[in-house]
Design an enzyme around this catalytic site. Structure first.
Site, PDB file in Angstrom:
ATOM      1  N   THR A 254      -1.348  -2.828  11.016  1.00 54.99           N
ATOM      2  CA  THR A 254      -1.625  -2.990   9.580  1.00 54.99           C
ATOM      3  C   THR A 254      -0.470  -3.576   8.855  1.00 54.99           C
ATOM      4  O   THR A 254       0.318  -2.886   8.218  1.00 54.99           O
ATOM      5  CB  THR A 254      -1.930  -1.691   8.852  1.00 54.99           C
TER       6      THR A 254
ATOM      7  N   ASN B  26       0.239  10.900   6.166  1.00 54.88           N
ATOM      8  CA  ASN B  26      -0.972  10.580   6.905  1.00 54.88           C
ATOM      9  C   ASN B  26      -1.979  11.710   6.985  1.00 54.88           C
ATOM     10  O   ASN B  26      -3.106  11.511   7.405  1.00 54.88           O
ATOM     11  CB  ASN B  26      -0.615  10.055   8.294  1.00 54.88           C
TER      12      ASN B  26
ATOM     13  N   THR C  18       0.874  -1.189   0.000  1.00 59.66           N
ATOM     14  CA  THR C  18       0.000   0.000   0.000  1.00 59.66           C
ATOM     15  C   THR C  18       0.909   1.237   0.000  1.00 59.66           C
ATOM     16  O   THR C  18       1.356   1.656  -1.059  1.00 59.66           O
ATOM     17  CB  THR C  18      -0.974   0.005   1.204  1.00 59.66           C
TER      18      THR C  18
ATOM     19  N   LYS D 242       3.899  -6.874   3.959  1.00 57.90           N
ATOM     20  CA  LYS D 242       3.610  -5.481   3.627  1.00 57.90           C
ATOM     21  C   LYS D 242       3.307  -4.758   4.929  1.00 57.90           C
ATOM     22  O   LYS D 242       2.908  -5.374   5.925  1.00 57.90           O
ATOM     23  CB  LYS D 242       2.429  -5.367   2.674  1.00 57.90           C
TER      24      LYS D 242
ATOM     25  N   GLU E 252       6.198   4.632   7.550  1.00 59.18           N
ATOM     26  CA  GLU E 252       5.842   5.815   6.774  1.00 59.18           C
ATOM     27  C   GLU E 252       6.739   6.993   7.135  1.00 59.18           C
ATOM     28  O   GLU E 252       6.796   7.418   8.275  1.00 59.18           O
ATOM     29  CB  GLU E 252       4.361   6.141   6.970  1.00 59.18           C
TER      30      GLU E 252
ATOM     31  N   THR F  38      -7.603  10.973   0.894  1.00 54.22           N
ATOM     32  CA  THR F  38      -8.064  11.845  -0.194  1.00 54.22           C
ATOM     33  C   THR F  38      -7.224  11.686  -1.456  1.00 54.22           C
ATOM     34  O   THR F  38      -6.198  11.052  -1.469  1.00 54.22           O
ATOM     35  CB  THR F  38      -8.029  13.313   0.269  1.00 54.22           C
TER      36      THR F  38
END
Lengths: 406, 406
Positions: free
Chosen positions: A193, A401, A156, A182, A279, A406
């Site tokens: 996640t 994040n 992702t 992942k 991230e 969006t």
């Protein structure tokens, strides 16, 4: 200690005998990247799974658990990215069952031999027409060297592919253990996640595999954090084809420890790869706690330090701020002797018996600017140890994040 | 419900009768801003304190606790910023005691009537020569309107002064309750890096004040988080001069509830001001949990949602990402009925009975771009409620904390 396994360079989840994999783009991701993947075993493989402890579990988790619970076997493991099929109600459950049925049919196996999993946005219904077309197209792209296609299909916000393979000798035969994973955000102890897939051609019972996967998860996947958040979809699945020709592995087998060591390496490699790819991360942080009174205390303290936004920000800024480390140690919820704590950052002793030690700030800066920061905390209270992994907190984390949905 | 108290515009901690305050620069901060402050009461004031639960408590906390424990009174409350006097060993303890002795001497009171507290960098010895000179200079800058000087003296990374005053009628007399606070990072339940000072001219026993302060802290200061970190120095101290001329306040007093309401308002005002001024914050976030089975569950869920880096980032990015809210609800450690959760963001219903509800994304964007985001979670499992406050996670938070010590 000599390692009793060897890393297979270029190896992947299709290296263990009996496994093929595939990936394709069915339209769940906005880009042209793969978003549907599958692992297929030539025979029903002994299977084990660990699942998120989040109370809101996505629909596919129950379906996969049901399949593994049925007979301890999986032959087809389907995964999609781009949509988590979580908080999607009865329709989500029906969609997960339909995905399982379609995957089983596509590869000609019984439904109870198929598992499904999803990752991506929560709360949106799966666009099933795309999923149906995608599943139908998987058999024709199934490859003996499909590891990387599969890896692309599960990503992702990941920047790096997470793939590893080791080999170990069991009863004179070469056995492989491989893994793909992942995950880069919403990562925290208790199966955040992240998705993990471990394949092996060892012969081991479903019960034996479940026990090993559980214990390896406790010290690897459950010891990483990116941001303290735990997702609705996390799962690690292991499949053992038994095709390596070795005898059945039980804990009594003379080569069991070597196998377990290789298996653990795969788990740790993937866990660290996820933390390193957190991230916005610019570096991997490792926190080692020693001298704890209990394993629970060691783990809680390691996880509290690695999860501290202030420690993470300090690492991003290459600031040897041991004050934030000790503040995290002190709020982890376990008793600490406040007079006996040592803290090292890399080789630099910053605190000894809870007293600050003058250190070379220039050396600290150079070390902290590297891509691996190792923090050592010794409580001098007992003999238990734990290691946790995470990453620094950067501007990029916020950017990613602040604009994910969006 | 009508409020039984009134906000005193322009009021501060010296508004209650009997209190003066001061601030000056003694050299602990690199800039010319004040870094040493004091509150002085004309008479020994009934006193109460709550302290960080971090196991590494800074030296001054023990000293203040000892003073309050001695006779339930404080007359002089000294504070420095720029240096936390934490993890400073025996020297730190000696320094804290010396600060108490010097402050008591400067204002002519017994040592046991003086409290001390510090905030700033951890692990560096206090430059006592500067502190000694500073304390000696405090009497000449003590002012009847010294609230703002004091506020400047307690600030570290704070951008805004946090000062409030209310009045309430007790037995026909006007009683004031005022508060000042500092704190903008390392803020988390259990008295994170924050200092709070509450003054009142009500007549109340030390025991009564302690009980009220404890219960107010549970629903205000302990319900805010900026980054989940808890500091070694947090403390809230309350002092009651009894000079308003009202009768003694006990829980049996007909105006006790009105007084408690005003006191609670002061605590909540300061707590929200700290959250709103969280490092890098662009907005205040309020999480309201209703329908919980227990108070513990309500509070834990509210704090888990407000503490989620993903929820915080989404608010910064004005993204109505309820999936992250429900993921946080599900990992708070308390059982949740996964079929009955409602989530509202402001007026926008985003989840009803755990099912997504289509909402106007444009309206959501406008709302989330405001400076207050209110999140409502109803579990529909019981009658307990809780509210927590925090702020968004921005680039600026990372910038501030990547470079704090250097």
């Amino acid at each position: 200690m000599t390692k009793r396994f060897a890393v297979v360079e270029g190896g992947g989840i299709t290296t263990p005998q009996g496994f093929k994999a595939a990936g394709l783009h069915c339209g769940l991701k906005k880009t042209e990247r793969y978003d549907l993947g599958v692992i297929v075993c030539q025979v029903p493989a002994a299977a084990a799974g660990v699942y998120t402890l989040n109370q809101f579990q996505a629909a596919p988790l129950a379906v996969t658990r049901e399949s593994i619970g049925h007979g301890g076997k999986l032959q087809v493991m389907l995964v999609n990215s781009g949509n988590a099929n979580a908080c999607t109600g009865k329709q989500g459950e029906a969609d997960a069952y339909e995905m399982r049925a379609l995957a089983a049919k596509a590869f000609g196996v019984a439904e109870e031999l198929a598992g499904v999993t999803s990752t991506g946005v929560i709360g949106e219904p799966l666009p099933m027409e795309k999923v149906r077309n995608g599943i139908a197209g998987l058999p024709e792209v199934l490859k003996a060297d499909g590891s990387e296609d599969f890896c692309q299909a599960i990503m992702t916000t990941d920047l790096a592919q997470k793939l590893v393979c080791v080999q170990v000798t069991v009863g004179g035969e070469t056995v492989h253990i491989a893994g793909a994973a992942k995950g880069s955000g919403m990562i925290h102890p208790n199966m955040a996640t992240m998705l993990g897939f471990i394949t092996t051609d060892a012969k081991i019972s479903a019960e034996g595999l479940q026990k090993l996967l559980g214990s390896v998860t406790d010290t690897t996947f459950n010891m990483i954090t990116v941001d303290g958040d735990t997702s609705t979809n996390d799962m690690v699945v292991a499949m053992a084809s038994g095709l390596a020709g070795s005898g059945e592995l039980t804990e009594a087998h003379p080569d069991y420890e070597a196998f377990a060591e290789g298996f653990r390496y795969v788990g740790e490699y993937l866990a660290k790869a996820i933390a390193r790819d957190g991230e916005g991360a610019t570096k991997l942080i490792e926190v080692n706690v020693a001298g704890a009174e209990s394993l629970e205390a060691a783990r809680a303290i390691a996880k509290t330090v690695i999860g501290s936004s202030l420690v993470k920000s300090a690492c991003f800024g290459a600031d040897a701020n041991w004050g934030r480390i000790i503040a995290a140690v002190g709020r982890a919820g376990y008793p600490v002797n406040t007079e006996t704590v040592d803290i090292r950052i890399g080789d630099l002793v910053t605190l000894e018996q809870s007293r600050p030690v003058k250190f070379d700030e220039e050396k600290a800066l150079v070390y902290l600017r590297g891509d691996l920061v190792q923090i050592y905390v010794n409580l001098h209270m007992g003999r238990e140890t734990a290691t946790a992994w995470g990453c620094d907190l950067s501007y990029e984390y916020v950017r990613i994040n602040a604009a994910y949905r969006t």
